[in-house]
Enzyme design. Sequence first.
Site, PDB file in Angstrom:
ATOM      1  N   ASP A  37     115.883 -31.954  34.956  1.00 58.93           N
ATOM      2  CA  ASP A  37     116.630 -32.995  35.692  1.00 58.93           C
ATOM      3  C   ASP A  37     115.853 -33.559  36.877  1.00 58.93           C
ATOM      4  OD1 ASP A  37     116.682 -30.952  37.536  1.00 58.93           O
ATOM      5  OD2 ASP A  37     118.834 -30.601  37.424  1.00 58.93           O
ATOM      6  N   GLU A  39     114.530 -31.838  39.506  1.00 63.74           N
ATOM      7  CA  GLU A  39     114.421 -30.977  40.689  1.00 63.74           C
ATOM      8  C   GLU A  39     113.151 -30.123  40.604  1.00 63.74           C
ATOM      9  OE1 GLU A  39     117.864 -28.586  41.385  1.00 63.74           O
ATOM     10  OE2 GLU A  39     119.205 -30.312  41.549  1.00 63.74           O
ATOM     11  N   ARG A  93     104.446 -46.711  59.589  1.00 63.93           N
ATOM     12  CA  ARG A  93     104.358 -48.120  60.004  1.00 63.93           C
ATOM     13  C   ARG A  93     105.679 -48.676  60.505  1.00 63.93           C
ATOM     14  NH1 ARG A  93     101.046 -50.262  54.870  1.00 63.93           N
ATOM     15  NH2 ARG A  93     102.100 -48.459  53.991  1.00 63.93           N
ATOM     16  N   HIS A 128     100.580 -47.301  66.394  1.00 62.63           N
ATOM     17  CA  HIS A 128     100.063 -48.300  67.331  1.00 62.63           C
ATOM     18  C   HIS A 128     100.966 -48.542  68.527  1.00 62.63           C
ATOM     19  CE1 HIS A 128      96.628 -48.948  64.873  1.00 62.63           C
ATOM     20  NE2 HIS A 128      97.419 -49.048  63.816  1.00 62.63           N
ATOM     21  N   ASP A 169      92.907 -56.994  62.227  1.00 62.30           N
ATOM     22  CA  ASP A 169      94.005 -57.337  63.139  1.00 62.30           C
ATOM     23  C   ASP A 169      93.831 -56.618  64.475  1.00 62.30           C
ATOM     24  OD1 ASP A 169      94.893 -54.706  62.667  1.00 62.30           O
ATOM     25  OD2 ASP A 169      96.174 -55.369  61.020  1.00 62.30           O
ATOM     26  N   LYS A 192      96.380 -61.123  62.752  1.00 64.07           N
ATOM     27  CA  LYS A 192      97.058 -61.184  61.458  1.00 64.07           C
ATOM     28  C   LYS A 192      98.547 -61.429  61.647  1.00 64.07           C
ATOM     29  CE  LYS A 192      97.789 -57.295  59.015  1.00 64.07           C
ATOM     30  NZ  LYS A 192      97.371 -56.089  58.304  1.00 64.07           N
ATOM     31  N   ASP A 219      89.345 -50.857  58.220  1.00 60.12           N
ATOM     32  CA  ASP A 219      90.778 -50.800  58.525  1.00 60.12           C
ATOM     33  C   ASP A 219      91.245 -49.356  58.389  1.00 60.12           C
ATOM     34  OD1 ASP A 219      93.209 -51.751  59.314  1.00 60.12           O
ATOM     35  OD2 ASP A 219      93.527 -53.081  57.606  1.00 60.12           O
TER      36      ASP A 219
HETATM   37  C1  R5P Z   1      98.422 -52.643  59.192  1.00 59.92           C
HETATM   38  O1  R5P Z   1      98.729 -52.672  60.359  1.00 59.92           O
HETATM   39  C2  R5P Z   1      97.379 -51.739  58.669  1.00 59.92           C
HETATM   40  O2  R5P Z   1      96.434 -51.424  59.643  1.00 59.92           O
HETATM   41  C3  R5P Z   1      96.696 -52.338  57.460  1.00 59.92           C
HETATM   42  O3  R5P Z   1      96.008 -53.508  57.861  1.00 59.92           O
HETATM   43  C4  R5P Z   1      97.698 -52.691  56.411  1.00 59.92           C
HETATM   44  O4  R5P Z   1      98.610 -51.652  56.184  1.00 59.92           O
HETATM   45  C5  R5P Z   1      96.993 -53.026  55.124  1.00 59.92           C
HETATM   46  O5  R5P Z   1      97.954 -53.362  54.176  1.00 59.92           O
HETATM   47  P1  R5P Z   1      97.557 -54.226  52.913  1.00 59.92           P
HETATM   48  O6  R5P Z   1      96.388 -53.575  52.267  1.00 59.92           O
HETATM   49  O7  R5P Z   1      98.789 -54.190  52.040  1.00 59.92           O
HETATM   50  O8  R5P Z   1      97.285 -55.608  53.381  1.00 59.92           O
END
Ligand code: R5P
Length: 299
Positions: A37, A39, A93, A128, A169, A192, A219
Amino acid sequence: MRRAAVYHFADGAGPGAGLADALGLPGQMIDVRRFPDGESLVRVAHGATTALLFRSLDHPNEKLVELLLAAAALRDMGAKRVVLVVPYLAYMRQDMAFLPGQAISQRVITQLIAAHCDGLVTVDPHLHRTPSLQAISPELECAYVSAASTLADLLRPDLVPGTVLVGPDSESRPWVESVARPLGCPVIVGEKTRFGDRDVTLTLPGIEQVAGQRVVLVDDMISTGGTLLHSAAQLLAAGATGVEAVTAHCLASHDDLARLKAGGIERVRATDTVAGPTVAAAMAPALAEAIRGTWGADL
Ligand code: R5P
């Protein structure tokens, strides 16, 4: 009972065993049986006074319950201290209700972890606007590891002189600067605006300096890859001779990675916080150092 051990699941057997080796501790696989199921039945074979419970939380909805079951089982086996080692920590996030009625997942997940564990170690959590997860749950002892120096080490051997590092960004600024500093590379940071999961717009002030140069996009995470695709299109149009990307956490699907390639991003390299074809560097040494620095007396 053992003084300390690393416990991991089958999906993180490689990095989990790597962490145990780096710490010089026994590593143990947690047994999971899935019932018809859906679990899960979780079983740990031996206890330890300090249990380092390792699992990355990509695909968190499936993994989180098993992790909490394992934490409870370790306590029942006599653990005085359960430290969660989560190389990629999901749900960070959403740190505020952007629209009325939304759950603040960063707070919910942190409180859930704090209710079951004493400590948390993670790599570059998306904090952040939150200084530390201890601001949410003061009783949760936290250690953060940065992947910046690991990524700088990855780039160093074949770095072409003049390469420009680009953070897409403003949130990425401290991060891309930490990768660029030891390499002596110039940095561009974008602005961004996000309209949807894959729908972003970007401006890259100073983009003219990439003409005739190679670019590395940096990133903290790649989710759909939309951010990098938009960035690469502008950088190539501005005359960059080649674009690649490095990230701490690559969550992109096979199809998303194919879209990045088709969009001109020659290669994507990531740490092993999330398993997949982009993994190019292990975080075990840095995680071990952070664990020793915070809980060394208990190991
Ligand atoms: C956002 O603040 C993160 O630092 C990444 O830039 C973001 O999560 C990237 O997401 P994606 O690949 O969907 O554009």
